[in-house]
Write a protein that holds these residues in place. Structure first.
Motif, short mmCIF file in Angstrom:
data_model
loop_
_atom_site.label_atom_id
_atom_site.label_comp_id
_atom_site.label_asym_id
_atom_site.label_seq_id
_atom_site.Cartn_x
_atom_site.Cartn_y
_atom_site.Cartn_z
N ARG A 29 47.91 -9.94 143.77
CA ARG A 29 47.47 -8.82 144.60
C ARG A 29 48.37 -8.62 145.81
N VAL A 43 50.27 -5.84 150.37
CA VAL A 43 49.39 -5.62 149.24
C VAL A 43 50.19 -4.88 148.19
N ASP A 45 51.27 -2.48 145.19
CA ASP A 45 50.85 -1.13 144.78
C ASP A 45 50.00 -1.16 143.52
N ARG A 50 42.07 -3.54 146.53
CA ARG A 50 42.85 -3.35 147.75
C ARG A 50 41.92 -3.40 148.96
#
Length: 69
Positions: A29, A43, A45, A50
């Motif tokens: 992640r 983070v 994509d 998220r």
């Protein structure tokens, strides 16, 4: 040979141990990079999960002020 698992093996085992867990739950992640003594965490994509308000949350539609603006 050591019987200890690596961090990644332990992470995978933990994230896929729930009854309805899938391999996608253990997907990376974040990306961590280091440059000139500075560590940067981004983070990804393609991260399924998220940080921040989720889709459909009214907070996701608001303009959030950025520090220094």
């Amino acid at each position: 040979m050591s019987d200890e698992k690596s961090f990644e093996e332990n992470r995978h085992d933990q994230l896929t141990s729930a009854p309805k867990a899938t391999e996608a739950d253990a997907a990376p992640r974040i990306d961590v990079t280091k440059h000139d003594g500075v560590t940067r965490i981004d983070v990804r994509d393609d991260a399924a999960v998220r940080p921040g308000p989720g889709q459909g949350d009214p907070a996701a539609e608001k303009d959030v002020p950025v520090s220094g603006d």
